[in-house]
Design a protein around this motif. Structure first.
Motif, short mmCIF file in Angstrom:
data_model
loop_
_atom_site.label_atom_id
_atom_site.label_comp_id
_atom_site.label_asym_id
_atom_site.label_seq_id
_atom_site.Cartn_x
_atom_site.Cartn_y
_atom_site.Cartn_z
N TYR A 98 -25.00 -79.48 -7.94
CA TYR A 98 -26.16 -80.35 -7.75
C TYR A 98 -25.79 -81.79 -7.47
CZ TYR A 98 -25.70 -82.60 -12.29
OH TYR A 98 -25.24 -83.34 -13.35
N SER A 99 -24.57 -82.16 -7.74
CA SER A 99 -24.20 -83.57 -7.69
C SER A 99 -24.01 -84.05 -6.26
CB SER A 99 -22.93 -83.81 -8.50
OG SER A 99 -21.89 -83.01 -8.00
N ASN A 100 -25.09 -84.13 -5.54
CA ASN A 100 -24.99 -84.64 -4.18
C ASN A 100 -25.21 -86.14 -4.18
OD1 ASN A 100 -27.83 -85.25 -3.83
ND2 ASN A 100 -28.18 -83.05 -3.65
N PHE A 101 -25.00 -86.75 -3.03
CA PHE A 101 -25.07 -88.20 -2.94
C PHE A 101 -26.43 -88.76 -3.33
CE2 PHE A 101 -21.56 -87.12 -0.02
CZ PHE A 101 -20.56 -87.88 -0.60
N ALA A 102 -27.50 -88.09 -2.93
CA ALA A 102 -28.85 -88.58 -3.25
C ALA A 102 -29.08 -88.59 -4.75
CB ALA A 102 -29.90 -87.73 -2.54
N HIS A 103 -28.66 -87.53 -5.45
CA HIS A 103 -28.82 -87.49 -6.91
C HIS A 103 -28.05 -88.63 -7.57
CE1 HIS A 103 -31.14 -83.88 -7.46
NE2 HIS A 103 -30.28 -83.16 -6.77
N PHE B 21 -18.87 -92.82 -13.85
CA PHE B 21 -17.74 -92.12 -13.26
C PHE B 21 -18.21 -90.93 -12.43
CE2 PHE B 21 -16.34 -93.69 -17.43
CZ PHE B 21 -15.21 -94.41 -17.09
N ILE B 22 -17.44 -90.62 -11.40
CA ILE B 22 -17.56 -89.36 -10.68
C ILE B 22 -16.23 -88.65 -10.85
CG2 ILE B 22 -17.64 -88.27 -8.40
CD1 ILE B 22 -19.50 -90.52 -7.49
N THR C 244 -14.33 -89.63 1.66
CA THR C 244 -15.74 -89.95 1.76
C THR C 244 -16.35 -90.19 0.37
OG1 THR C 244 -15.94 -88.68 3.80
CG2 THR C 244 -17.99 -89.12 2.59
N ILE C 245 -15.99 -89.32 -0.57
CA ILE C 245 -16.49 -89.48 -1.95
C ILE C 245 -15.98 -90.79 -2.54
CG2 ILE C 245 -16.38 -88.55 -4.30
CD1 ILE C 245 -16.26 -85.73 -2.96
N VAL C 246 -14.70 -91.09 -2.32
CA VAL C 246 -14.12 -92.33 -2.85
C VAL C 246 -14.81 -93.55 -2.23
CG1 VAL C 246 -12.01 -93.75 -2.90
CG2 VAL C 246 -11.89 -91.30 -3.43
N LYS D 72 -18.68 -98.07 -2.99
CA LYS D 72 -19.87 -98.81 -2.53
C LYS D 72 -20.93 -98.91 -3.61
CE LYS D 72 -19.13 -98.03 2.34
NZ LYS D 72 -19.50 -97.30 3.53
N ILE D 73 -21.00 -97.93 -4.50
CA ILE D 73 -22.01 -97.98 -5.57
C ILE D 73 -21.40 -98.41 -6.91
CG2 ILE D 73 -23.53 -96.33 -4.43
CD1 ILE D 73 -22.58 -94.22 -6.53
N ASP D 74 -20.16 -98.87 -6.87
CA ASP D 74 -19.46 -99.41 -8.05
C ASP D 74 -19.33 -98.39 -9.18
OD1 ASP D 74 -18.05 -101.46 -9.31
OD2 ASP D 74 -19.83 -102.17 -10.36
N VAL D 75 -18.86 -97.21 -8.81
CA VAL D 75 -18.62 -96.12 -9.77
C VAL D 75 -17.14 -95.78 -9.72
CG1 VAL D 75 -19.08 -93.68 -10.25
CG2 VAL D 75 -20.95 -95.19 -9.61
#
Length: 162
Positions: free
Chosen positions: A77-82, A90-91, A113-115, A120-123
């Motif tokens: 479920y952990s897509n970018f929108a969520h 953290f991711i 891409t994930i990194v 960009k969202i400071d995670v």
């Protein structure tokens, strides 16, 4: 009585269980100094039945000083929108994306891409399944913040004293 940081896995089932939530609330209220060292890793689940309960849980535990990680990012479920709608710290990139990073250019593109997204969202980012020097080198080159896996150390039995 330690500054050791640690993580606990919680499932969506746990988050939607009032008994579990009451227990977590009592523990955080009883041991407020522990919260700053605690990260709840929210486990993957394809079916988020009650997205509001997930958001409410995150808001509550973060108000107590707990950090939040999305575990196994990229496998459910952990897509970018969520991720944009959750206040996470953290991711954890799923091991299925990391384990062949040294041999699979497509996986490397996905991880990049994930990194980039996380930056960009400071995670902060954690790579799971780091099992060799080659994978560790790839992870370092991608500037992933933290790593875990058998190459760095095998899981240990309970080492806490009673």
């Amino acid at each position: 009585d330690s500054d050791v940081e640690f993580s606990l896995n919680v499932s969506l089932e746990d988050i939607e269980n009032s008994t579990t939530i009451s227990f977590i609330e009592r523990c955080l209220d009883s041991y407020p100094d522990v919260a700053k060292n605690l990260t709840f890793e929210i486990l993957e689940d394809d079916a988020v039945a009650n997205y509001d309960s997930l958001k409410n849980f995150i808001t509550f535990v973060k108000s107590k000083g707990v950090k939040i990680a999305i575990d196994d990012f990229g496998s459910g479920y952990s897509n970018f929108a969520h991720i944009l709608n959750l206040d996470i710290d953290f991711i954890k990139i799923d091991g299925s994306l990391i384990k062949n990073l040294d041999k699979d250019e497509k996986m490397e593109m996905i991880v990049e891409t994930i990194v980039d997204f996380a930056r960009k969202i400071d995670v902060q980012i954690i790579a799971e399944f780091v099992h060799s020097a080659e994978i560790l080198e790839k992870v370092k080159n991608l500037k992933i913040d933290y790593t875990q896996g058998f190459y760095l150390g095998e899981p240990k039995e309970d080492i806490c004293e009673d």
